[in-house]
Enzyme design. Structure first.
Site, short mmCIF file in Angstrom:
data_model
loop_
_atom_site.label_atom_id
_atom_site.label_comp_id
_atom_site.label_asym_id
_atom_site.label_seq_id
_atom_site.Cartn_x
_atom_site.Cartn_y
_atom_site.Cartn_z
N TYR A 120 73.52 59.55 -0.57
CA TYR A 120 73.43 60.51 0.54
C TYR A 120 74.85 61.02 0.80
O TYR A 120 75.79 60.24 0.79
CB TYR A 120 72.91 59.81 1.79
CG TYR A 120 71.56 59.14 1.63
CD1 TYR A 120 70.39 59.88 1.66
CD2 TYR A 120 71.47 57.76 1.47
CE1 TYR A 120 69.16 59.26 1.54
CE2 TYR A 120 70.24 57.13 1.35
CZ TYR A 120 69.08 57.88 1.38
OH TYR A 120 67.86 57.26 1.27
N CYS A 132 74.75 35.42 -3.23
CA CYS A 132 73.99 35.24 -2.00
C CYS A 132 73.86 33.74 -1.72
O CYS A 132 74.07 32.93 -2.62
CB CYS A 132 72.59 35.83 -2.12
SG CYS A 132 72.58 37.63 -2.26
N CYS A 136 66.33 35.78 -3.37
CA CYS A 136 64.96 36.25 -3.15
C CYS A 136 64.41 36.61 -4.52
O CYS A 136 65.03 37.37 -5.27
CB CYS A 136 64.95 37.50 -2.28
SG CYS A 136 65.94 37.39 -0.78
C1 LIG Z 1 69.46 52.47 2.17
C2 LIG Z 1 70.65 53.15 1.69
C3 LIG Z 1 71.54 53.74 2.58
C4 LIG Z 1 71.34 53.74 4.08
O1 LIG Z 1 70.20 54.47 4.43
P1 LIG Z 1 69.77 54.60 5.97
O2 LIG Z 1 68.46 55.32 5.94
O3 LIG Z 1 70.87 55.37 6.65
O4 LIG Z 1 69.65 53.21 6.52
C5 LIG Z 1 72.65 54.38 2.06
N1 LIG Z 1 72.86 54.45 0.72
C6 LIG Z 1 72.00 53.91 -0.15
C7 LIG Z 1 72.28 54.03 -1.59
C8 LIG Z 1 70.88 53.22 0.30
O5 LIG Z 1 70.04 52.64 -0.58
#
Ligand SMILES: *Cc1c(COP(=O)(O)O)cnc(C)c1O
Length: 395
Positions: A120, A132, A136
């Site tokens: 993102y 860890c 899991c």
């Molecule tokens: C889950 C994740 C996040 C965070 O996602 P949110 O919806 O903001 O909790 C950021 N980067 C990656 C690669 C993820 O897998």
């Protein structure tokens, strides 16, 4: 009033009943005494042949490790115990279904430097360790954690920190791994203080299952670091109400009193929590521990997970049975982390029956139909009972 007192203490079973409390409550003792070998496991429970074979293969895929604290929560007579199913290997882990992937959510393709996943634009996942406290069996990063496969992941903080410094669009850093809280207080403090120096980093969070596997780790020194470098948010990982012990409640309380807001991420797992009553009990217990249910994940298509995966429609039904029927704060967002790197996609029950030109037609939690107009439906009237009185105030 300490909320943790509403949670019962778990009696300690053999061979740990006589362990001195200062050892049992010491996280280093817990780590040193982890169950990591087939023989140890066999001395504690009668393994099924599937489990026994699973243990023989574990070192080639994802190591076996269970803290005595977490193991002690297992009902040893029950081969379907929900905690046992999460941490005791099974031979099914060694088979791969056609849809399964080693990197199920496409992290390696969005990794600009080792240890950083930048999917993102405004936030990164920062993998700071490959270890860890316990493993899991459905781990989405089994390719790199525990060092059982030849993945050669060597977490180096400084490369990741440099990447974050050089990319001003990153306002949110999620520390994960492996489990970041397995690192020493010194390392954690170094990481947090370096991140705090970066002006564009507004939000820092840690993904950790330590409060669940090793609640003893949440010590005063760690809490001081969170107070000093906060706000630091935390996502813990609880799947079943049996994990909601006095110790977990106390760990969450210490974190909360140190200014750490806590969310929970559960994975929907067959025979463990794919049941509305179990899920309701879990989320109610989480609220009592000041933990806000955040995500409920459809299990990723990780290799060897077919025996634990469910139909995603079960997750939708569970959410439908909760929404409106219990506290809104208790309800997690059900998501599928899309195979191939699409990110987390919300999967919701359908409350919209239709959208006409005039209105949105909806169904409520009882199945009754309601509508909300999309535009004014007639002549607009003044709704004040005595407009003359109000007029001077409006002019
Ligand atoms: C889950 C994740 C996040 C965070 O996602 P949110 O919806 O903001 O909790 C950021 N980067 C990656 C690669 C993820 O897998």
């Amino acid at each position: 009033m300490q909320s943790s007192h509403s949670f019962n203490e778990t009696p300690r079973n053999s061979p740990w009943a006589e362990v001195a409390p200062e050892d049992w409550n010491n996280w280093k003792w817990q780590l040193k005494n982890r169950i990591t070998k087939l023989e140890q496991l066999e001395s504690l429970i009668e393994l099924t042949s599937e489990e026994r074979k699973g243990c023989l293969f574990a070192d080639k895929k994802l190591a076996l490790a269970i803290t005595p604290y977490f193991f002690n929560l297992i009902n040893r007579k029950d081969t379907l115990d929900p905690i046992r199913l999460q941490v005791v290997p099974k031979v099914q882990e060694t088979t791969t279904a056609p849809e399964e992937l080693l990197d199920p959510v496409g992290e390696d393709d969005t990794s600009p430097v080792e240890g950083i996943v930048h999917r993102y634009p405004d936030r990164v996942l920062f993998l700071v360790t490959d270890r860890c406290a316990s493993y899991c069996r459905y781990c989405t990063r089994s390719r790199l954690v525990s060092n059982a496969q030849d993945y050669n992941f060597h977490p180096k903080f400084d490369i990741g920190l440099e990447y974050i410094r050089n990319n001003p669009q990153i306002r949110d850093v999620l520390l994960s791994g492996g489990d970041p809280l397995l690192m020493s207080n010194n390392k954690i403090e170094y990481l947090l203080s370096e991140l705090r120096k970066i002006k564009h980093v507004q939000f820092i969070r840690i993904g950790s299952r330590i409060p669940v596997f090793l609640p003893q780790r949440i010590d005063e020194g760690l809490c001081e670091i969170f107070k000093k470098h906060g706000p630091v948010w935390m996502s813990i990982h609880v799947n079943h109400p049996n994990e909601c012990t006095r110790e977990l409640a106390e760990a969450c309380e210490k974190l909360a009193f140190s200014g750490v807001p806590i969310g929970n991420q559960s994975v929907l797992l067959k025979g463990i929590n794919n049941n509305a009553d179990i899920m309701r009990s879990l989320i109610h217990k989480l609220l009592m521990m000041r933990v806000r249910p955040y995500y409920l994940y459809q299990c990723d298509l990780i290799t060897g997970s077919a025996h634990l995966r469910t139909d995603p429609r079960e997750g939708i039904k569970i959410i439908e049975s909760l929404r409106g029927h219990t506290t809104g704060y208790a309800i997690p967002q059900f998501v599928i982390d899309a195979p191939g790197g699409g990110g987390k996609i919300p999967i919701n029950p359908n409350y919209i029956q239709s959208v006409t030109e005039d209105a949105i037609i909806m169904k409520n939690y009882e199945g009754k139909t309601y509508s909300y107009p999309l535009k004014p439906t007639g002549i607009v009237k003044n709704n004040l009972s005595n407009p003359e009185l109000i007029q001077p105030m409006l002019t």
